[in-house]
Design a protein around this motif. Structure first.
Motif, PDB file in Angstrom:
ATOM      1  N   GLY A  65       8.707  -0.823  10.309  1.00  0.00           N
ATOM      2  CA  GLY A  65       8.072  -2.145  10.256  1.00  0.00           C
ATOM      3  C   GLY A  65       7.797  -2.636   8.851  1.00  0.00           C
ATOM      4  N   ASP A  66       8.338  -1.933   7.824  1.00  0.00           N
ATOM      5  CA  ASP A  66       8.093  -2.333   6.422  1.00  0.00           C
ATOM      6  C   ASP A  66       9.106  -3.363   5.937  1.00  0.00           C
ATOM      7  N   TRP A  67      10.342  -3.203   6.381  1.00  0.00           N
ATOM      8  CA  TRP A  67      11.423  -4.062   5.893  1.00  0.00           C
ATOM      9  C   TRP A  67      11.875  -5.027   6.975  1.00  0.00           C
ATOM     10  N   ILE A  68      12.109  -6.264   6.553  1.00  0.00           N
ATOM     11  CA  ILE A  68      12.603  -7.287   7.484  1.00  0.00           C
ATOM     12  C   ILE A  68      13.916  -7.835   6.924  1.00  0.00           C
ATOM     13  N   ALA A  69      14.961  -7.846   7.757  1.00  0.00           N
ATOM     14  CA  ALA A  69      16.270  -8.368   7.333  1.00  0.00           C
ATOM     15  C   ALA A  69      16.485  -9.758   7.936  1.00  0.00           C
ATOM     16  N   PHE A  70      16.985 -10.669   7.106  1.00  0.00           N
ATOM     17  CA  PHE A  70      17.267 -12.041   7.542  1.00  0.00           C
ATOM     18  C   PHE A  70      18.741 -12.362   7.291  1.00  0.00           C
ATOM     19  N   GLY A  71      19.349 -13.057   8.229  1.00  0.00           N
ATOM     20  CA  GLY A  71      20.723 -13.538   8.046  1.00  0.00           C
ATOM     21  C   GLY A  71      20.746 -15.048   8.130  1.00  0.00           C
ATOM     22  N   CYS A  72      21.338 -15.701   7.103  1.00  0.00           N
ATOM     23  CA  CYS A  72      21.496 -17.164   7.115  1.00  0.00           C
ATOM     24  C   CYS A  72      22.990 -17.457   7.125  1.00  0.00           C
ATOM     25  N   SER A  73      23.492 -17.882   8.279  1.00  0.00           N
ATOM     26  CA  SER A  73      24.944 -18.032   8.421  1.00  0.00           C
ATOM     27  C   SER A  73      25.495 -19.212   7.622  1.00  0.00           C
ATOM     28  N   LEU A  79      19.373 -11.023   3.437  1.00  0.00           N
ATOM     29  CA  LEU A  79      18.185 -10.693   2.648  1.00  0.00           C
ATOM     30  C   LEU A  79      17.387  -9.607   3.349  1.00  0.00           C
ATOM     31  N   VAL A  80      16.911  -8.640   2.580  1.00  0.00           N
ATOM     32  CA  VAL A  80      15.977  -7.649   3.127  1.00  0.00           C
ATOM     33  C   VAL A  80      14.684  -7.774   2.313  1.00  0.00           C
ATOM     34  N   TRP A  81      13.592  -8.014   3.035  1.00  0.00           N
ATOM     35  CA  TRP A  81      12.306  -8.346   2.418  1.00  0.00           C
ATOM     36  C   TRP A  81      11.268  -7.286   2.790  1.00  0.00           C
ATOM     37  N   GLU A  82      10.593  -6.733   1.767  1.00  0.00           N
ATOM     38  CA  GLU A  82       9.488  -5.816   2.038  1.00  0.00           C
ATOM     39  C   GLU A  82       8.209  -6.649   2.027  1.00  0.00           C
ATOM     40  N   TRP A  83       7.625  -6.845   3.200  1.00  0.00           N
ATOM     41  CA  TRP A  83       6.570  -7.857   3.315  1.00  0.00           C
ATOM     42  C   TRP A  83       5.248  -7.406   2.704  1.00  0.00           C
ATOM     43  N   GLN A  84       4.981  -6.082   2.631  1.00  0.00           N
ATOM     44  CA  GLN A  84       3.689  -5.640   2.079  1.00  0.00           C
ATOM     45  C   GLN A  84       3.619  -5.825   0.560  1.00  0.00           C
ATOM     46  N   SER A  85       4.728  -5.480  -0.114  1.00  0.00           N
ATOM     47  CA  SER A  85       4.739  -5.665  -1.580  1.00  0.00           C
ATOM     48  C   SER A  85       5.283  -7.042  -1.966  1.00  0.00           C
ATOM     49  N   GLU A  86       5.724  -7.810  -0.966  1.00  0.00           N
ATOM     50  CA  GLU A  86       6.289  -9.153  -1.169  1.00  0.00           C
ATOM     51  C   GLU A  86       7.430  -9.135  -2.188  1.00  0.00           C
ATOM     52  N   SER A  87       8.405  -8.247  -1.945  1.00  0.00           N
ATOM     53  CA  SER A  87       9.545  -8.155  -2.870  1.00  0.00           C
ATOM     54  C   SER A  87      10.845  -7.986  -2.083  1.00  0.00           C
ATOM     55  N   TYR A  88      11.958  -8.365  -2.731  1.00  0.00           N
ATOM     56  CA  TYR A  88      13.280  -8.228  -2.113  1.00  0.00           C
ATOM     57  C   TYR A  88      13.795  -6.805  -2.303  1.00  0.00           C
ATOM     58  N   VAL A  89      14.291  -6.216  -1.229  1.00  0.00           N
ATOM     59  CA  VAL A  89      14.947  -4.912  -1.315  1.00  0.00           C
ATOM     60  C   VAL A  89      16.445  -5.145  -1.537  1.00  0.00           C
ATOM     61  N   LEU A  90      16.970  -6.207  -0.936  1.00  0.00           N
ATOM     62  CA  LEU A  90      18.400  -6.507  -1.026  1.00  0.00           C
ATOM     63  C   LEU A  90      18.612  -8.011  -0.923  1.00  0.00           C
ATOM     64  N   LYS A  91      19.504  -8.521  -1.782  1.00  0.00           N
ATOM     65  CA  LYS A  91      19.879  -9.935  -1.722  1.00  0.00           C
ATOM     66  C   LYS A  91      21.383 -10.020  -1.864  1.00  0.00           C
ATOM     67  N   GLN A  92      22.059 -10.516  -0.842  1.00  0.00           N
ATOM     68  CA  GLN A  92      23.510 -10.676  -0.929  1.00  0.00           C
ATOM     69  C   GLN A  92      23.897 -12.043  -0.381  1.00  0.00           C
ATOM     70  N   GLN A  93      24.901 -12.628  -1.019  1.00  0.00           N
ATOM     71  CA  GLN A  93      25.406 -13.904  -0.516  1.00  0.00           C
ATOM     72  C   GLN A  93      26.909 -13.953  -0.704  1.00  0.00           C
TER      73      GLN A  93
END
Length: 559
Positions: A65-73, A79-93
């Motif tokens: 439950g620490d990391w949240i992945a988002f897909g924008c088609s 994007l993978v977002w660590e919500w507790q530290s409010e930082s990106y783990v991964l950003k790809q486009q």
């Protein structure tokens, strides 16, 4: 309970949601690119952030439950977002339009791609991640290439510029332009990396620049149609240019860029490629033929009739069969394999063909997609209206034409009403890796890599019946380290080899290295070389490498 997101009126449609049961976390994504984190059952807002200006298409939460992945088609974002530290783990486009061109770096570690969105992206072939994006072009990129050093990327664009990018500092350090604005359709760089050539779509000219000074050296005129492809001979100072005027011209750089030879082809020439040893030239034309030329003696050495191998699909709005449509289709991209014995060819089809050049036969066809949401995937496709018409009516040709027009109007109306766009399956570029172990293709589906190497292949070496993982662990527990290493290499499973080597105490490395058979010294060194790239036990592996080279270096040198 029921809750409303759009109380304030500034949020629009909810497009994706995910719930994490353990942490009671609800993640919701919206069409505006905003996402919310709520804690259930009280529906307390923990966090809200805009991550894109496009709709969020999918959301996933990892098991903790620490990391949240988002897909924008819309923009091809991941994007993978660590919500507790409010930082990106991964950003790809990715490219948010079609990729048009690709090139391998000389060592095969990187691939550069150019897209219709004007972006130039560099990808790592082992991790599949893009690590740098250049956005300097104002229009679609038509061609990309690496120089022979592998540190400079060149790209040509319809905006009238050729740009050179430095992969050390990630900057655009040269911009080449023509005296009059021209749309560049193709690009080539010579083997020294000093001469840059680009062909124009509109003025039918080839422009030559110096990489060192950025100056325009020459403008080569002579073609009577748009320049479709350029290729430098890897061994000589000769440039081959292909054009829609049904000719291929060879230009000699040492002889003031004079035309050395002109080959007349039966049809518009779409692509030209030199064999890696520079002794043969392959030419693909609009009639679907690939012809091979001995350019030194100006004779044709062979040809492949490839139109039937393309096996075109039938598009949704086509009123003729796929077989009839295929008559106008051809290969639009060619590339020799690293050894020059095979040639890859792709075009407006879901197939990439690989031919044996000497025998001129099809060795294999690769189907690049089974995605039926793309157009031209089906070989047989009869629209309902046409079917009904042919089954139920026997009328004059005039009625048929009216009916035909009505069907076309219906389909056009349907397209307008629903903004329905179905991209056509196509292969825009194919390239072989310089190592000869893999090849890549830019397609409607994205960038595809085909490789002979796979980490999952079971490849045992001198395997006995007693060599099993349990026996290896047993030998290891008895502190027979040399035997355990030999057994692990016989089984040839990477994780097991790593486990055995890391179980050897550093004080025992010297003894193990001295008692290791010569055959396994090389295998161990190969393993260490790959381990340095990924392992955190750097000193431990350096001790291994140092001891092996000190003890066996002399023998390795003599071999």
């Amino acid at each position: 309970a029921r809750y409303f997101f759009n109380k304030e009126g500034d949020f629009n449609n909810l497009t994706a949601a995910a719930y994490h049961k353990k942490t009671h976390l609800l993640v919701t994504g919206f069409a505006s690119g905003v996402f919310h984190l709520h804690e259930l059952p009280d529906f307390n807002l923990i966090h809200s952030l805009s991550i894109s200006d496009q709709r969020i298409a999918s959301i996933s939460i990892n098991c903790t439950g620490d990391w949240i992945a988002f897909g924008c088609s819309g923009l091809g974002q991941l994007l993978v977002w660590e919500w507790q530290s409010e930082s990106y783990v991964l950003k790809q486009q990715g490219h948010f339009n079609s990729m048009v061109s690709l090139a391998y770096s000389p060592d095969g570690q990187y691939i550069v791609t150019g897209g219709e969105d004007g972006k130039v992206k560099v990808w790592n072939t082992s991790s599949s991640f893009c690590f740098v994006t250049f956005t300097e072009h104002n229009s679609g990129v038509t061609a990309v290439t690496f120089t022979s050093t592998g540190y400079v990327v060149l790209s040509a664009s319809l905006d009238g510029t050729v740009r050179a990018f430095d992969l050390h500092r990630y900057r655009n350090f040269r911009t080449f332009t023509s005296p009059r604005p021209s749309q560049f359709s193709c690009l080539a760089v010579d083997s020294s990396g000093e001469i840059v050539a680009a062909g124009s779509q509109d003025s039918f000219e080839i422009f030559i620049w110096s990489m060192q000074s950025g100056r325009l050296l020459d403008v080569l005129a002579g073609h009577e149609g748009p320049i479709s492809s350029l290729s430098f001979n890897p061994m000589k100072c000769i440039l081959a240019s292909a054009s829609w005027d049904k000719t291929v011209k060879l230009w000699d750089m040492l002889d003031s860029w004079r035309t050395k030879e002109t080959f007349i082809i039966n049809s518009d020439v779409l692509v030209v490629a030199f064999r890696p040893d520079g002794k043969e030239l392959a030419v693909a034309a609009l009639n679907g033929q690939i012809t091979f030329w001995d350019h030194d003696n100006a004779v044709q050495t062979g040809s492949i009739e490839g139109r039937h191998d393309l096996q075109m699909g039938r598009k949704e709005l086509d009123k003729i069969t796929a077989k009839q449509a295929a008559k106008g289709k051809s290969f639009t991209t060619l590339c020799y394999s690293a050894d020059g014995q095979s040639i890859l060819a792709g075009g407006l089809s879901k197939f990439v063909c690989i031919y044996n050049v000497k025998e001129q036969i099809l060795m294999k066809k690769f189907e690049i997609s089974c995605n039926h949401s793309l157009d031209a995937m089906e070989v047989f496709c009869v629209s309902k209206e046409m079917k009904d018409y042919f089954c139920g009516h026997r009328t004059t040709s005039l009625t048929f034409i009216n009916s035909f027009l009505n069907i076309a109007k219906c389909q056009i109306k349907f397209l307008q009403n629903y903004r329905h766009f179905k991209p056509e399956i196509r292969v825009t570029c194919v390239r072989f890796c310089p190592t000869g172990r893999s090849w890549a293709a830019t397609t409607t589906e994205g960038l595809l890599l085909y490789s002979l190497d796979s980490g999952l292949i079971f490849d045992p070496f001198e395997l006995d019946i007693d060599v099993t993982p349990s026996n290896i662990h047993k030998t290891l527990s008895q502190k027979e380290y040399t035997m355990a290493i030999v057994m692990a290499f016989k089984l040839n499973e990477k994780k097991l080899i790593q486990e055995v080597i890391e179980a050897v105490p550093s004080s025992e490395i010297d003894v193990v290295c001295s008692s290791l058979p010569d055959l396994y010294v090389e295998k161990l060194l190969e393993f260490l070389a790959s381990a340095f790239e990924t392992s955190c036990h750097l000193e431990f592996y350096l001790i291994w490498a140092h001891k092996l080279l000190m003890l066996h270096g002399q023998k390795l040198k003599t071999r």
